[in-house]
Design a protein around this motif. Sequence first.
Motif, PDB file in Angstrom:
ATOM      1  N   UNK A   1       2.481 -33.888  86.365  1.00  0.00           N
ATOM      2  CA  UNK A   1       3.039 -33.307  85.147  1.00  0.00           C
ATOM      3  C   UNK A   1       4.509 -33.002  85.420  1.00  0.00           C
ATOM      4  N   UNK A   2       5.392 -33.574  84.609  1.00  0.00           N
ATOM      5  CA  UNK A   2       6.828 -33.362  84.812  1.00  0.00           C
ATOM      6  C   UNK A   2       7.370 -32.479  83.686  1.00  0.00           C
ATOM      7  N   UNK A   3       7.836 -31.292  84.065  1.00  0.00           N
ATOM      8  CA  UNK A   3       8.490 -30.370  83.132  1.00  0.00           C
ATOM      9  C   UNK A   3       9.976 -30.426  83.438  1.00  0.00           C
TER      10      UNK A   3
ATOM     11  N   UNK B   1      24.827 -29.208  85.668  1.00  0.00           N
ATOM     12  CA  UNK B   1      24.711 -29.315  84.202  1.00  0.00           C
ATOM     13  C   UNK B   1      23.573 -28.458  83.653  1.00  0.00           C
ATOM     14  N   UNK B   2      23.036 -27.610  84.500  1.00  0.00           N
ATOM     15  CA  UNK B   2      21.957 -26.727  84.059  1.00  0.00           C
ATOM     16  C   UNK B   2      20.607 -27.413  83.985  1.00  0.00           C
ATOM     17  N   UNK B   3      20.510 -28.624  84.554  1.00  0.00           N
ATOM     18  CA  UNK B   3      19.263 -29.394  84.415  1.00  0.00           C
ATOM     19  C   UNK B   3      18.289 -29.149  85.559  1.00  0.00           C
ATOM     20  N   UNK B   4      17.017 -29.266  85.215  1.00  0.00           N
ATOM     21  CA  UNK B   4      15.957 -29.170  86.222  1.00  0.00           C
ATOM     22  C   UNK B   4      14.876 -30.181  85.864  1.00  0.00           C
ATOM     23  N   UNK B   5      14.103 -30.607  86.874  1.00  0.00           N
ATOM     24  CA  UNK B   5      12.956 -31.481  86.639  1.00  0.00           C
ATOM     25  C   UNK B   5      11.908 -31.172  87.690  1.00  0.00           C
ATOM     26  N   UNK B   6      10.833 -30.548  87.257  1.00  0.00           N
ATOM     27  CA  UNK B   6       9.800 -30.057  88.176  1.00  0.00           C
ATOM     28  C   UNK B   6       8.546 -30.917  88.038  1.00  0.00           C
TER      29      UNK B   6
ATOM     30  N   UNK C   1       0.250 -15.902  73.546  1.00  0.00           N
ATOM     31  CA  UNK C   1       0.824 -17.184  73.126  1.00  0.00           C
ATOM     32  C   UNK C   1       1.825 -16.938  71.990  1.00  0.00           C
ATOM     33  N   UNK C   2       2.783 -17.859  71.862  1.00  0.00           N
ATOM     34  CA  UNK C   2       3.729 -17.838  70.741  1.00  0.00           C
ATOM     35  C   UNK C   2       3.985 -19.284  70.348  1.00  0.00           C
ATOM     36  N   UNK C   3       4.186 -19.561  69.062  1.00  0.00           N
ATOM     37  CA  UNK C   3       4.383 -20.953  68.632  1.00  0.00           C
ATOM     38  C   UNK C   3       5.578 -21.632  69.308  1.00  0.00           C
ATOM     39  N   UNK C   4       6.587 -20.844  69.685  1.00  0.00           N
ATOM     40  CA  UNK C   4       7.793 -21.417  70.321  1.00  0.00           C
ATOM     41  C   UNK C   4       7.532 -21.837  71.769  1.00  0.00           C
ATOM     42  N   UNK C   5       6.376 -21.501  72.310  1.00  0.00           N
ATOM     43  CA  UNK C   5       6.120 -21.729  73.736  1.00  0.00           C
ATOM     44  C   UNK C   5       5.080 -22.826  73.970  1.00  0.00           C
ATOM     45  N   UNK C   6       4.966 -23.754  73.002  1.00  0.00           N
ATOM     46  CA  UNK C   6       3.968 -24.827  73.121  1.00  0.00           C
ATOM     47  C   UNK C   6       4.609 -26.108  73.652  1.00  0.00           C
ATOM     48  N   UNK C   7       3.957 -26.735  74.601  1.00  0.00           N
ATOM     49  CA  UNK C   7       4.401 -28.037  75.115  1.00  0.00           C
ATOM     50  C   UNK C   7       3.512 -29.125  74.520  1.00  0.00           C
ATOM     51  N   UNK C   8       4.143 -30.268  74.221  1.00  0.00           N
ATOM     52  CA  UNK C   8       3.394 -31.407  73.690  1.00  0.00           C
ATOM     53  C   UNK C   8       3.768 -32.631  74.533  1.00  0.00           C
ATOM     54  N   UNK C   9       3.228 -32.732  75.747  1.00  0.00           N
ATOM     55  CA  UNK C   9       3.655 -33.788  76.664  1.00  0.00           C
ATOM     56  C   UNK C   9       3.264 -35.186  76.200  1.00  0.00           C
TER      57      UNK C   9
ATOM     58  N   UNK D   1       2.283 -37.094  82.775  1.00  0.00           N
ATOM     59  CA  UNK D   1       2.543 -36.296  81.568  1.00  0.00           C
ATOM     60  C   UNK D   1       3.958 -35.746  81.688  1.00  0.00           C
ATOM     61  N   UNK D   2       4.784 -35.989  80.687  1.00  0.00           N
ATOM     62  CA  UNK D   2       6.185 -35.560  80.751  1.00  0.00           C
ATOM     63  C   UNK D   2       6.550 -34.776  79.500  1.00  0.00           C
ATOM     64  N   UNK D   3       7.263 -33.688  79.699  1.00  0.00           N
ATOM     65  CA  UNK D   3       7.719 -32.906  78.541  1.00  0.00           C
ATOM     66  C   UNK D   3       9.038 -32.201  78.866  1.00  0.00           C
TER      67      UNK D   3
END
Length: 280
Positions: free
Chosen positions: A132-134, A183-188, A253-261, A269-271
């Motif tokens: 899973x890549x966030x 550039x403030x980027x991350x990929x976990x 939970x909050x609607x703004x915190x949903x991932x749709x990979x 799975x990437x999001x």
Amino acid sequence: MTVIDSPTAAGSGSAATDQFKGARFTSDTSPERLAAIATDTFRGLSKVIHDHGVTYDEYRVLKQWLIEVGEGGEWPLFLDVFLEHDVEEVNSTKFEGTKGSIEGPYYLPGAPRLPATCTLPMRPEDTAETPFVLHGRVTDLAGTPLGGATVEIWHADAEGYYSGFAPHLPDWNLRGLVAVDEDGRYSITTIRPAPYQIPTDGPTGEMIEAAGWHPWRPAHFHLRVSAPGKHPIVTQLYFQGGDWIDDDVATATKPELMLDPATDEQGRDVVEYHFVLDPE
Ligand code: MBD
Ligand code: FE
């Protein structure tokens, strides 16, 4: 998903007490404010006792249960599941950036530092799961990248267990402190966690079962995003369409915190998720 019947289930809750007790917390609450909060707390409890005509049998069972929560070390678990969401809500109203969510009982300071593009520490069993890549960016409210930011992440494994709290897992499994690039980027790269079940063999789980509720939290990543001069955000990210999303036992939970990979050509799975930090 398999729920392994681990002898450590309730141990997770009590390990959270040992961890919490290690730190010493203070607050500058005035005597007047303390008295006002305590008075209203007792007023609320008094109303419950009168409204429901609480019996002596019920009162004694309550006393016994409260003692067990303490002796079982489950206060962090119980409080973070049932009260923390309200504390988070009243303390986040003035912020405009990424929505926060509760920290929960399983944060550990001092996670291994990792570069902007990284894979979290994991066991061979974890590596066997779908990667899973966030990934994304950390900016200020104006959209300016924050090159000095860190994205700290901790989450359960595919069986719902957290390292540091379930003794069968190696230290720091699925935990890391990621320094973003200029550039403030991350990929976990990590794996998708399972939903979390409150241990059913402890007093918190017993109360949930006795009330006919369910003990589940939807699957989630925990994150703490910080940058110099910015208000650090503690939050969680969830998976759209997953179990318990609309019925989280911890109400976090909050609607703004949903991932749709989406699945990439390598089957991962990437999001993308961007974090926006308010000023301090
Ligand atoms: C968790 O994993 C969690 O995130 C919270 C808030 C409470 C209990 C377990
Ligand atoms: Fe959690």
